[in-house]
Design an enzyme around this catalytic site. Structure first.
Site, mmCIF file in Angstrom:
data_model
loop_
_atom_site.group_PDB
_atom_site.id
_atom_site.type_symbol
_atom_site.label_atom_id
_atom_site.label_comp_id
_atom_site.label_asym_id
_atom_site.label_seq_id
_atom_site.Cartn_x
_atom_site.Cartn_y
_atom_site.Cartn_z
ATOM 1 N N MET A 30 25.619 -16.027 26.527
ATOM 2 C CA MET A 30 25.210 -16.347 27.652
ATOM 3 C C MET A 30 25.344 -17.720 28.414
ATOM 4 S SD MET A 30 21.641 -14.268 27.370
ATOM 5 C CE MET A 30 21.806 -14.412 25.339
ATOM 6 N N MET A 45 22.464 -19.702 24.674
ATOM 7 C CA MET A 45 22.222 -19.793 26.063
ATOM 8 C C MET A 45 22.520 -21.447 26.235
ATOM 9 S SD MET A 45 18.787 -17.994 26.774
ATOM 10 C CE MET A 45 18.505 -16.160 26.093
ATOM 11 N N MET A 61 22.661 -5.121 29.985
ATOM 12 C CA MET A 61 21.367 -5.853 29.959
ATOM 13 C C MET A 61 20.451 -5.314 30.650
ATOM 14 S SD MET A 61 21.979 -8.783 28.113
ATOM 15 C CE MET A 61 20.325 -9.191 28.325
ATOM 16 N N ASP A 79 20.330 -4.207 25.617
ATOM 17 C CA ASP A 79 19.384 -5.729 25.330
ATOM 18 C C ASP A 79 18.483 -5.856 26.394
ATOM 19 O OD1 ASP A 79 18.515 -8.006 24.334
ATOM 20 O OD2 ASP A 79 20.809 -8.769 24.762
ATOM 21 N N ASP A 139 21.418 -14.835 20.265
ATOM 22 C CA ASP A 139 21.394 -15.500 21.725
ATOM 23 C C ASP A 139 21.768 -16.818 22.003
ATOM 24 O OD1 ASP A 139 20.819 -12.862 23.068
ATOM 25 O OD2 ASP A 139 18.727 -13.082 21.963
ATOM 26 N N HIS A 141 21.337 -10.211 16.075
ATOM 27 C CA HIS A 141 21.796 -10.529 17.392
ATOM 28 C C HIS A 141 21.357 -11.888 17.501
ATOM 29 C CE1 HIS A 141 22.560 -9.229 21.448
ATOM 30 N NE2 HIS A 141 21.541 -10.356 21.959
ATOM 31 N N SER A 195 16.948 -9.715 17.495
ATOM 32 C CA SER A 195 17.431 -10.810 18.291
ATOM 33 C C SER A 195 16.498 -11.958 17.692
ATOM 34 C CB SER A 195 17.301 -10.448 19.563
ATOM 35 O OG SER A 195 17.097 -11.887 20.282
ATOM 36 N N HIS A 235 25.867 -13.018 21.216
ATOM 37 C CA HIS A 235 25.670 -12.688 22.453
ATOM 38 C C HIS A 235 25.908 -14.223 23.334
ATOM 39 C CE1 HIS A 235 23.079 -11.285 25.934
ATOM 40 N NE2 HIS A 235 24.311 -11.346 26.649
HETATM 41 C C1 DX5 Z 1 17.777 -11.980 26.718
HETATM 42 C C2 DX5 Z 1 18.427 -11.766 25.484
HETATM 43 C C3 DX5 Z 1 17.826 -10.808 24.466
HETATM 44 C C4 DX5 Z 1 16.509 -11.042 23.846
HETATM 45 C C5 DX5 Z 1 15.725 -9.792 23.854
HETATM 46 O O1 DX5 Z 1 18.315 -12.987 27.668
HETATM 47 O O2 DX5 Z 1 19.890 -11.428 25.546
HETATM 48 O O3 DX5 Z 1 18.652 -10.615 23.378
HETATM 49 O O4 DX5 Z 1 16.266 -11.898 22.922
HETATM 50 O O5 DX5 Z 1 14.320 -9.983 23.641
HETATM 51 P P1 DX5 Z 1 13.276 -9.055 23.832
HETATM 52 O O6 DX5 Z 1 13.669 -7.860 22.802
HETATM 53 O O7 DX5 Z 1 11.958 -9.798 23.660
HETATM 54 O O8 DX5 Z 1 13.550 -8.462 25.282
HETATM 55 ZN ZN ZN Z 2 21.035 -11.033 23.730
#
Ligand code: DX5
Ligand code: ZN
Length: 224
Positions: A73, A42, A142, A180, A40, A38, A13, A71
């Site tokens: 969010m 947000m 998650m 994740d 993320d 990956h 990620s 991903h």
């Molecule tokens: C959290 C993200 C994850 C995050 C994982 O909201 O969706 O993908 O980056 O990070 P680690 O591996 O540090 O938990």
């Molecule tokens: Zn993620």
């Protein structure tokens, strides 16, 4: 017959990468033997932070040939499918909690020509996927509440993964089971034993104090 030793994919990620040299870090993770990158996304609404959008996905596209596992969010992810697809996403995962019309959103993603995934927050039951499971390319469990990297893996999610694996196998559904949050070399083997096939790791890959290559090797080695 179930796979005796299924192939496990690693999806670093980039949330925990050094954003000032993102292209380089994506290339490093790819060379280290990652399977997906990956990403993320947000929006500061579905989760508290704002991270990155489609232009950043487009920018990293040229730094790897690996599938970009995006991903989302965000609220109203259906409004962003086109932008992320055009930017180079290969898999688009939306949160079921953000989508009252989840069946429609999955259709939109597939019509855009990319793979469709659905993510479940820790408090969302596996049963909420029942009707749409056969339509999915990927289910993302998650193991932390989404929003931040570096959180601790919620051990109660192991049982959820076991139940989801059993349902996928019983119904002969080929969707990938991705997990994740909080994954490192200690947690990874337990998650795989529970039935995961794709492991997302941010902190353990990009902030281990080692090189990205060594960090990826350490996680792979933990899987035996
Ligand atoms: C959290 C993200 C994850 C995050 C994982 O909201 O969706 O993908 O980056 O990070 P680690 O591996 O540090 O938990
Ligand atoms: Zn993620």
């Amino acid at each position: 017959m179930p796979d005796i030793k299924p192939k496990i994919k690693l999806a670093p990620s980039i949330l925990s990468a050094d954003f000032s040299r993102l292209g380089e870090q994506v290339a490093e993770a790819s060379r280290a033997g990652a399977d997906y990158i990956h990403v993320d996304v947000m929006d500061g609404r579905f989760v508290p932070q704002i991270t990155i959008g489609a232009p950043v996905v487009a920018a990293i596209r040229s730094h790897t040939s690996l599938p970009l596992d995006v991903h989302l969010m965000i609220e109203h992810p259906e409004q962003q499918v086109k932008q992320f697809t055009e930017a180079g996403a290969d898999i688009i995962t939306v949160h079921i909690e953000a989508c009252p019309h989840i069946h429609h959103v999955i259709e939109m993603i597939k019509e855009a020509g990319v793979k469709a995934g659905v993510a479940l927050n820790p408090g969302t039951p596996v049963e909420s996927l029942g009707e749409i499971l056969p339509d999915l390319d990927l289910v993302l469990v998650m193991a932390v509440n989404p929003g931040f990297g570096g959180q601790t893996f919620i051990a109660a999610m192991l049982d959820k993964i076991v139940r989801l694996r059993a349902e996928l196998d019983e119904r002969d559904i080929g969707a990938e089971l991705e997990v994740d949050g909080g994954i490192n070399a200690e947690v990874a083997p337990r998650v795989v034993r529970a039935g995961a096939r794709v492991l997302v790791a941010g902190t353990a890959v990009f902030r281990s104090g080692e090189t990205v290559g060594k960090a990826v090797k350490k996680i792979r080695a933990s899987l035996g």
